[in-house]
Design an enzyme around this catalytic site. Structure first.
Site, PDB file in Angstrom:
ATOM      1  CG  ASP A 187      32.826  19.568 -22.161  1.00  0.00           C
ATOM      2  OD1 ASP A 187      33.812  20.309 -22.318  1.00  0.00           O
ATOM      3  OD2 ASP A 187      31.716  19.976 -21.802  1.00  0.00           O
ATOM      4  CB  CYS A 218      29.995  22.530 -19.634  1.00  0.00           C
ATOM      5  SG  CYS A 218      28.719  21.302 -19.906  1.00  0.00           S
ATOM      6  CB  CYS A 260      31.726  20.960 -26.251  1.00  0.00           C
ATOM      7  SG  CYS A 260      31.470  19.370 -25.434  1.00  0.00           S
ATOM      8  CB  CYS A 300      25.876  18.187 -21.037  1.00  0.00           C
ATOM      9  SG  CYS A 300      26.187  19.756 -21.877  1.00  0.00           S
TER      10      CYS A 300
HETATM   11 FE1  FES Z   1      29.809  19.690 -24.075  1.00  0.00          FE
HETATM   12 FE2  FES Z   1      28.515  20.250 -21.872  1.00  0.00          FE
HETATM   13  S1  FES Z   1      29.154  21.657 -23.410  1.00  0.00           S
HETATM   14  S2  FES Z   1      29.328  18.330 -22.494  1.00  0.00           S
END
Ligand code: FES
Length: 132
Positions: free
Chosen positions: A37, A60, A35, A104
């Site tokens: 992040d 996110c 993702c 996450c």
């Molecule tokens: Fe990857 Fe939340 S979508 S940490």
């Protein structure tokens, strides 16, 4: 049914412990390649107790809520407890996360553990024991 619990929304809207610590004793940075992040956790340690903790999360809403909750859960606690923090405990404290958002909370667990490891590394210690 709402996708996110009230607690997740609360920590997303008003995250606790946001920021950095200039003279941090341990810093952990992790990312999720899928993702994109990124999460960074800063620890201030006094007598093996986490006296202060901050985080910076580029990610996110669930990642922000997980960082906020994880830092709250370890603040004022012994390092050994922070090392044991699991993503399940973070997700439970948030009254759950949708299945596709559980990673996450994994990021929060990994960032905390990386920061503790960094602290031990800087102190020349591992698993609470002095390395010789
Ligand atoms: Fe990857 Fe939340 S979508 S940490």
């Amino acid at each position: 049914m709402a996708l996110y619990s009230e607690k997740v929304m609360e920590h997303f809207r008003n995250p606790q412990n946001v920021g950095s610590i200039e003279d941090a004793d341990g810093i952990g940075e992790v990312g999720n390649a899928a993702c994109g992040d990124i999460m960074r956790v800063y620890l201030k340690i006094e007598d093996d107790i986490i006296s202060d903790v901050k985080f910076e999360t580029f990610g996110c809403g669930s990642a922000i809520a997980s960082s906020s909750m994880a830092t709250q859960m370890i603040k004022g606690k012994p390092l050994c407890e922070a090392e044991q923090l699991t993503n399940q405990a973070v997700a439970e404290a948030l009254d759950g996360l949708p299945a596709h958002k559980l990673h996450c909370s994994v990021l929060a667990q990994e960032a905390v553990r990386a920061a503790v490891k960094d602290y031990y590394g800087k102190r020349g210690q591992k698993d609470g024991k002095i390395q010789v």
